[in-house]
Design a protein around this motif. Structure first.
Motif: not given
Length: 327
Positions: A182-197, A293-299
């Motif tokens: 998942v890449r933050a291409t349009h500003g920072p991207l937040t995965f929230g704390d949720s059991k649904e995932g 952060p914007e421009g970064k990713s998570l794998t």
């Protein structure tokens, strides 16, 4: 029998399990789906229908052809009367990757099924839009790689995601290596704390526990001991259509927040979720959220093994050690 001889026989069994002859994989692309066959037999289909909120694999089959995942929903349709099942939850696809809170949007649930729930509140739904298929080929292994935009309800793009699958099979097993970036291409991207995932499989009802069996890499058994706990892997096994069968999900050491916590339920939801710490611990001071952060990713990296017999017969602990050693 001497201990030395017993050790040699065990090691030989592991060698045979891990070195069985690989079968060829066929990958066939169609308009809005990609079919995968192993050893000349259907294995799964990757659905990319733009009318569905997220892509998914359906069904998953054993080497003998036994289906190990739930039979619905197909597209946006569910069997009449299914909604009366307590664990209906039609947004839980046979195999999928999504999360219940990405920048405040619900990508785990699906708006088309909202009428079946009364606890969603005012959270808006997100959806994944296919941008391109980067790769879809067969051979000694099969590979699918696809790129998606993560969109809000107005069509606003909040990020991008790549899903990659590598398929293998032999006479005894079927294996899927899954990687999601998942890449933050349009500003920072937040995965929230949720059991649904987050990485989910909805198993066939015969693999629900009970009557079947759940175990994790620490030897814990059953939902109460596994749900919300960290582990290298979790396995469900039981009997489906007369076959003694199991399915394991392995969390790679390089996957985000390894070893992951597990949203694994006895009613058939089999999910790895590294974000739901507050829900899992029931501690309001915990926060499992993570901002890219914007421009970064998570794998995220997982291996799915569909095997004959229980987790001991399938040498899942040894299979994990082999997987963990891979770069």
């Amino acid at each position: 029998m001497s201990n030395k001889l017993s050790t040699w026989i065990f090691a030989a069994g592991v060698f045979c399990f891990t070195c069985a002859a690989q079968q060829s994989v066929e990958v066939t692309r169609q308009k809005d789906k990609i079919d995968v066959a192993i050893g000349g037999k259907p294995f799964t289909t990757y659905y990319l229908d733009e009318t569905v909120a997220k892509p998914y694999l359906m069904p998953l089959r054993s080497a003998q052809g036994t289906i190990v995942t739930r039979g619905y929903p197909t597209g946006n349709n569910v069997p009449p009367g299914s909604e009366h099942d307590r664990s209906f939850e039609p947004h839980q696809r046979p195999l999928y990757f999504s999360h219940g809170n990405i920048d405040g949007l619900d990508f785990w649930g699906e708006e088309t099924f909202a009428k079946y729930f009364n606890d969603h509140g005012k959270q808006a739904y997100g959806r994944m839009a296919l941008e391109k298929i980067d790769e879809a080929k067969g051979g000694e292994s099969g590979v699918i790689r696809a790129a998606f935009s993560l969109k809000g309800p107005s069509g606003r793009v909040i990020g991008e995601e790549t899903q990659a699958f590598t398929f293998h099979g032999d006479d005894h097993t079927r294996t899927i290596d899954c990687q999601f970036t998942v890449r933050a291409t349009h500003g920072p991207l937040t995965f929230g704390d949720s059991k649904e995932g987050t990485f989910g499989i909805r198993v066939a009802k015969e693999l629900n526990s009970p009557p079947s069996h759940m175990v994790n890499s620490l030897g814990a058994e059953g939902e109460k001991a596994i749900w919300g706990k960290r582990a290298d892997w979790v396995n469900y096994d039981g009997k489906v259509e007369g076959e003694d069968i199991g399915i394991a999900v392995l969390d790679h050491p390089k996957s985000f927040r390894h070893p992951t916590t597990w949203h694994a339920r006895g009613y058939g939801l089999f999910a790895a979720n590294p974000f739901g710490l507050r829900d899992f611990t029931r501690d309001p001071n915990q926060d499992g959220s993570w901002t890219i952060p914007e421009g970064k990713s998570l794998t995220f990296r997982y291996r799915v093994i569909i095997h004959h017999g229980d987790y001991r017969e399938a040498h899942i602990a040894e299979a994990y050690q082999k997987y963990a050693a891979e770069p």
